[in-house]
Design a protein around this motif. Structure first.
Motif, PDB file in Angstrom:
ATOM      1  N   UNK A  27       0.849  -1.192   0.000  1.00  0.00           N
ATOM      2  CA  UNK A  27       0.000   0.000   0.000  1.00  0.00           C
ATOM      3  C   UNK A  27       0.886   1.244   0.000  1.00  0.00           C
ATOM      4  N   UNK A  28       0.431   2.289  -0.662  1.00  0.00           N
ATOM      5  CA  UNK A  28       1.124   3.574  -0.659  1.00  0.00           C
ATOM      6  C   UNK A  28       0.529   4.429   0.447  1.00  0.00           C
ATOM      7  N   UNK A  29       1.363   4.822   1.386  1.00  0.00           N
ATOM      8  CA  UNK A  29       0.889   5.514   2.590  1.00  0.00           C
ATOM      9  C   UNK A  29       1.598   6.858   2.711  1.00  0.00           C
ATOM     10  N   UNK A  30       0.866   7.936   2.930  1.00  0.00           N
ATOM     11  CA  UNK A  30       1.521   9.241   3.154  1.00  0.00           C
ATOM     12  C   UNK A  30       2.119   9.299   4.550  1.00  0.00           C
ATOM     13  N   UNK A  31       3.361   9.729   4.662  1.00  0.00           N
ATOM     14  CA  UNK A  31       4.043   9.820   5.948  1.00  0.00           C
ATOM     15  C   UNK A  31       3.718  11.159   6.614  1.00  0.00           C
ATOM     16  N   UNK A  32       3.330  11.121   7.878  1.00  0.00           N
ATOM     17  CA  UNK A  32       2.948  12.342   8.583  1.00  0.00           C
ATOM     18  C   UNK A  32       4.142  13.235   8.888  1.00  0.00           C
ATOM     19  N   UNK A  33       5.343  12.664   8.883  1.00  0.00           N
ATOM     20  CA  UNK A  33       6.519  13.459   9.247  1.00  0.00           C
ATOM     21  C   UNK A  33       7.148  14.149   8.046  1.00  0.00           C
ATOM     22  N   UNK A  34       7.437  13.375   6.994  1.00  0.00           N
ATOM     23  CA  UNK A  34       8.163  13.956   5.857  1.00  0.00           C
ATOM     24  C   UNK A  34       7.255  14.262   4.669  1.00  0.00           C
ATOM     25  N   UNK A  35       5.997  13.824   4.710  1.00  0.00           N
ATOM     26  CA  UNK A  35       5.054  14.133   3.644  1.00  0.00           C
ATOM     27  C   UNK A  35       5.198  13.288   2.399  1.00  0.00           C
ATOM     28  N   UNK A  36       6.146  12.346   2.385  1.00  0.00           N
ATOM     29  CA  UNK A  36       6.315  11.495   1.207  1.00  0.00           C
ATOM     30  C   UNK A  36       5.220  10.429   1.144  1.00  0.00           C
ATOM     31  N   UNK A  37       4.972   9.938  -0.073  1.00  0.00           N
ATOM     32  CA  UNK A  37       4.096   8.780  -0.264  1.00  0.00           C
ATOM     33  C   UNK A  37       4.997   7.556  -0.308  1.00  0.00           C
ATOM     34  N   UNK A  38       4.884   6.708   0.693  1.00  0.00           N
ATOM     35  CA  UNK A  38       5.817   5.599   0.875  1.00  0.00           C
ATOM     36  C   UNK A  38       5.086   4.271   0.702  1.00  0.00           C
ATOM     37  N   UNK A  39       5.696   3.382  -0.070  1.00  0.00           N
ATOM     38  CA  UNK A  39       5.097   2.049  -0.240  1.00  0.00           C
ATOM     39  C   UNK A  39       5.454   1.160   0.947  1.00  0.00           C
ATOM     40  N   UNK A  40       4.425   0.536   1.489  1.00  0.00           N
ATOM     41  CA  UNK A  40       4.562  -0.297   2.684  1.00  0.00           C
ATOM     42  C   UNK A  40       4.156  -1.727   2.341  1.00  0.00           C
ATOM     43  N   UNK A  41       4.959  -2.689   2.757  1.00  0.00           N
ATOM     44  CA  UNK A  41       4.665  -4.112   2.523  1.00  0.00           C
ATOM     45  C   UNK A  41       4.110  -4.726   3.799  1.00  0.00           C
ATOM     46  N   UNK A  42       3.018  -5.507   3.658  1.00  0.00           N
ATOM     47  CA  UNK A  42       2.404  -6.143   4.813  1.00  0.00           C
ATOM     48  C   UNK A  42       2.110  -7.605   4.510  1.00  0.00           C
ATOM     49  N   UNK A  43       2.383  -8.460   5.492  1.00  0.00           N
ATOM     50  CA  UNK A  43       1.851  -9.821   5.473  1.00  0.00           C
ATOM     51  C   UNK A  43       1.588 -10.240   6.907  1.00  0.00           C
ATOM     52  N   UNK A  44       1.026 -11.430   7.078  1.00  0.00           N
ATOM     53  CA  UNK A  44       0.553 -11.848   8.399  1.00  0.00           C
ATOM     54  C   UNK A  44       1.658 -12.320   9.323  1.00  0.00           C
ATOM     55  N   UNK A  45       2.892 -12.442   8.837  1.00  0.00           N
ATOM     56  CA  UNK A  45       3.948 -13.041   9.644  1.00  0.00           C
ATOM     57  C   UNK A  45       5.012 -12.071  10.126  1.00  0.00           C
ATOM     58  N   UNK A  46       4.910 -10.789   9.764  1.00  0.00           N
ATOM     59  CA  UNK A  46       5.901  -9.840  10.262  1.00  0.00           C
ATOM     60  C   UNK A  46       5.285  -8.453  10.311  1.00  0.00           C
ATOM     61  N   UNK A  47       5.876  -7.552  11.078  1.00  0.00           N
ATOM     62  CA  UNK A  47       5.338  -6.191  11.160  1.00  0.00           C
ATOM     63  C   UNK A  47       5.427  -5.492   9.802  1.00  0.00           C
ATOM     64  N   UNK A  48       4.619  -4.449   9.578  1.00  0.00           N
ATOM     65  CA  UNK A  48       4.708  -3.680   8.335  1.00  0.00           C
ATOM     66  C   UNK A  48       6.121  -3.146   8.143  1.00  0.00           C
ATOM     67  N   UNK A  49       6.566  -3.098   6.897  1.00  0.00           N
ATOM     68  CA  UNK A  49       7.933  -2.670   6.616  1.00  0.00           C
ATOM     69  C   UNK A  49       7.974  -1.843   5.338  1.00  0.00           C
ATOM     70  N   UNK A  50       9.082  -1.145   5.140  1.00  0.00           N
ATOM     71  CA  UNK A  50       9.293  -0.442   3.878  1.00  0.00           C
ATOM     72  C   UNK A  50       9.359  -1.454   2.744  1.00  0.00           C
ATOM     73  N   UNK A  51       8.755  -1.096   1.616  1.00  0.00           N
ATOM     74  CA  UNK A  51       8.793  -1.981   0.454  1.00  0.00           C
ATOM     75  C   UNK A  51      10.060  -1.767  -0.361  1.00  0.00           C
TER      76      UNK A  51
END
Length: 496
Positions: A27-51
């Motif tokens: 998912x592409x998520x806007x960061x509240x700190x730097x304002x960038x649109x950052x792609x985030x990778x998610x699955x059920x076995x680990x915490x969300x991480x940078x893509x």
């Protein structure tokens, strides 16, 4: 965080060849700190991480972590990005579209500022597992409810049409009875019939009836007064109250009931119980140990994926076992406090009861699993660094508030990178291992070290009465398994 209802549907594969592939979504998520649109990778076995590595390197918070030598945290998202994702997931809406041609309806999941996605019922359930694993229980429940509704829609529409047809025919028959005039001719002459045009028009109107899309109400993460009332941050990750039927099948509150004429009635209010939230912990290898003599030698340990309680078991959760006459009533304090004054033997009673109710073999974590989970990928003394920081743990002299030290409700402090609360401070926590004076000869596969006959078992975490040295990830202590003590609690674990 994964709910127990999800785990009831999950069985460990017989071999690596049978292991299901892990679904990862981006998912592409806007960061509240730097304002960038950052792609985030998610699955059920680990915490969300940078893509993307490039986006990770450019993150201001990640750069600060690297400058402080906290490289073990680099796979996780930065805090502002996590907060942005959490806030948008809390505002998500889920609905079903009208079925077309007898096929199952589609599920539309709209996360403001992130994505609007269309799913089949199977895809929606897959996404629900991912969101639940990361603590977004409200969104996960909505997706499951929408999936169940979508699968029922093809049946609902023909039945609805059939019901409308029956109403039209009944109305036509009633009209006929009320308007029939006594025959002026011989009795054998037929009575007047309703005009065919009116019936035809009625069927034409019936054919034009459309079933509108339905919006699925997402379950509110808050619950009744008996449910633990946690901190604002923890409340975002609160699991719904589970309902356990007499047969032991657990379902999330708000999930639609089974469809069918033979479906059993839902559980009564008296059958509702509180079950612990659990978090999927990915496997890995880490350096176990510390600087104290009992923590040496530092050694490499490989941990298999497992699930661990998001919080220590609470008073409210323990009361469910007491009510079922399977546990001793040792509880004091509010339901959202961790249960205390439990011996190692008491924990076995609770775990046996929970395993029977849920149908999964729950257990205590091993000492290696506990330390691996407490570190959250870090190599420092604490998961946030080498120095105690105010506001990170409930321990004696750790927060500079000037208030008397006291036991606090679970989730009162920040979660570690694995999404676990109170892994250090709060209450001492029993683990499965028998006490050994050091790690000489300790297993390297993460299993429990129980090669001796002893009543003395390991406890971890330190408690609210202990100083910061007990809160270190590598700190360990011991106690007689048969004896209750006011600072002792525990959390549940489950092999995957």
């Amino acid at each position: 965080m994964t709910g127990i209802d999800v785990l009831r549907q999950t069985r460990a594969p017989a071999s690596d060849e049978d292991a299901p592939s892990v679904v990862t979504v981006t998912h592409s998520v806007p960061c509240e700190r730097c304002g960038r649109i950052v792609r985030v990778a998610l699955n059920a076995l680990r915490p969300p991480s940078f893509h993307d590595v490039d986006e990770q390197i450019a993150c201001p918070e990640i750069q600060e972590r690297r400058s402080k030598g906290a490289g073990g945290l680099l796979l996780m998202m930065c805090r502002p990005l996590q907060q942005s994702l959490d806030a948008r997931c809390d505002a998500a809406k889920v609905e079903t579209t009208a079925p077309d041609g007898g096929e199952a309806a589609r599920i539309v999941c709209s996360i403001p500022g992130v994505s609007t996605a269309h799913y089949s019922p199977e895809e929606a359930r897959s996404r629900a597992e991912i969101w639940q694993a990361h603590g977004h229980v409200r969104l996960a429940s909505g997706l499951r409810a929408a999936a169940a509704l979508a699968e029922r829609e093809p049946l609902v529409r023909p039945r609805t049409a059939a019901g409308l047809v029956a109403l039209v025919l009944a109305a036509a028959g009633g009209w006929f009875v009320l308007t029939r005039q006594p025959p002026a001719a011989p009795p054998l002459l037929p009575a007047a019939q309703p005009p065919a045009v009116e019936t035809s028009e009625a069927f034409a109107r019936l054919a034009s009836v459309e079933i509108p899309p339905r919006t699925v109400a997402l379950q509110d993460a808050s619950s009744d007064a008996a449910t633990p009332s946690r901190s604002a941050e923890a409340a975002q990750n609160e699991a719904p109250e589970r309902q356990v039927s007499p047969a032991g099948a657990a379902t999330a509150a708000g999930d639609p009931p089974a469809v069918g004429s033979n479906a059993a009635p839902g559980p009564t209010e008296e059958s509702k119980i509180h079950l612990p939230d659990i978090v999927m912990i990915p496997g890995g290898t880490f350096a176990m140990g510390g600087a104290e003599s009992s923590e040496l030698p530092v050694h490499r340990v490989t941990i298999k994926p497992f699930a661990l309680g998001k919080y220590p078991v609470t008073v409210g959760e323990w009361k469910a076992c007491v009510a079922d006459k399977a546990c001793a009533d040792v509880t004091t304090g509010p339901d959202d406090n961790p249960v205390t004054n439990v011996s190692y033997d008491d924990t076995r009673d609770y775990l046996a009861w929970l395993s029977r109710v849920v149908g999964k073999p729950f257990r205590l974590p091993t000492e290696a699993e506990w330390e691996y989970a407490a570190r959250g990928g870090a190599t420092a003394k604490f998961w946030w660094g080498d120095q105690m920081r105010p506001g990170m743990a409930n321990c004696n002299g750790c927060n500079d508030t000037g208030e008397p030290v006291r036991l606090m409700k679970v989730g009162s402090f920040q979660a570690n990178p694995f999404g676990l609360f109170d892994m250090g401070g709060c209450v001492d926590q029993w683990v499965a291992d028998i006490w050994h004076k050091n790690y000489q000869g300790a297993p390297s596969d993460g299993s429990a070290w129980t090669d001796e006959q002893s009543f003395v078992h390991v406890i971890r975490s330190g408690a609210w009465k202990n100083d910061a040295s007990y809160v270190r990830s590598g700190s360990r202590d011991r106690y007689d398994a048969r004896v209750r003590y006011p600072t002792h609690g525990f959390r549940v674990a489950l092999s995957l």
